[in-house]
Design a protein around this motif. Sequence first.
Motif, mmCIF file in Angstrom:
data_model
loop_
_atom_site.group_PDB
_atom_site.id
_atom_site.type_symbol
_atom_site.label_atom_id
_atom_site.label_comp_id
_atom_site.label_asym_id
_atom_site.label_seq_id
_atom_site.Cartn_x
_atom_site.Cartn_y
_atom_site.Cartn_z
ATOM 1 N N VAL A 66 -8.855 -1.171 1.786
ATOM 2 C CA VAL A 66 -8.454 0.224 1.935
ATOM 3 C C VAL A 66 -7.249 0.451 1.042
ATOM 4 C CG1 VAL A 66 -7.638 1.989 3.534
ATOM 5 C CG2 VAL A 66 -9.273 0.266 4.302
ATOM 6 N N VAL A 67 -7.415 1.335 0.042
ATOM 7 C CA VAL A 67 -6.345 1.641 -0.908
ATOM 8 C C VAL A 67 -5.527 2.797 -0.346
ATOM 9 C CG1 VAL A 67 -5.814 2.312 -3.276
ATOM 10 C CG2 VAL A 67 -7.836 0.907 -2.791
ATOM 11 N N PRO A 68 -4.200 2.654 -0.309
ATOM 12 C CA PRO A 68 -3.376 3.751 0.231
ATOM 13 C C PRO A 68 -3.377 4.960 -0.703
ATOM 14 C CG PRO A 68 -1.985 2.034 -0.664
ATOM 15 C CD PRO A 68 -3.395 1.534 -0.746
ATOM 16 N N GLN A 69 -3.117 6.158 -0.131
ATOM 17 C CA GLN A 69 -3.036 7.382 -0.911
ATOM 18 C C GLN A 69 -1.749 7.366 -1.727
ATOM 19 O OE1 GLN A 69 -5.340 9.740 -1.101
ATOM 20 N NE2 GLN A 69 -6.681 8.744 0.405
ATOM 21 N N GLY A 70 -1.801 7.755 -2.954
ATOM 22 C CA GLY A 70 -0.616 7.792 -3.806
ATOM 23 C C GLY A 70 -0.301 6.414 -4.364
ATOM 24 N N LYS A 71 0.899 6.262 -4.902
ATOM 25 C CA LYS A 71 1.291 5.009 -5.538
ATOM 26 C C LYS A 71 2.052 4.085 -4.599
ATOM 27 C CE LYS A 71 1.493 6.905 -10.174
ATOM 28 N NZ LYS A 71 2.286 7.065 -11.386
ATOM 29 N N ARG A 72 2.422 4.542 -3.441
ATOM 30 C CA ARG A 72 3.225 3.724 -2.524
ATOM 31 C C ARG A 72 2.336 2.967 -1.555
ATOM 32 N NH1 ARG A 72 8.866 5.492 -2.165
ATOM 33 N NH2 ARG A 72 9.091 7.220 -3.599
#
Length: 110
Positions: A66-72
């Motif tokens: 699961v890739v987080p939203q945005g760059k953080r």
Amino acid sequence: MGGTSTKIFKKGASAFSTVTGSDNESEYQTKTFERTFKGSPFVLIRQGSMYFDEDGDLAHEFYVEVVPQGKRGKPTMKKVTESLQPQGSVPLPYPRLHVDYPAVLYQGEY
């Protein structure tokens, strides 16, 4: 809690009573055993513990990144529980004795 251990002890004690009993007792218990244990004492198949996913891959567990939203944030792994099919019956490589088969196996030294 005490009831379970008592049942286990009674089951274990009855298995050993055939060894120390008289001829009449052992004959009676043999007849009782023949009535209660139907079928072969060997197990030829077992229930599989793995699952097939949508792609046909076989494994115990499946995870998706699961890739987080945005760059953080860091990517995490999420366990997949939907759309998995159980493996089903699996043939054993060689026959094994059934768990409930009341026989004591002993290999003595000659």
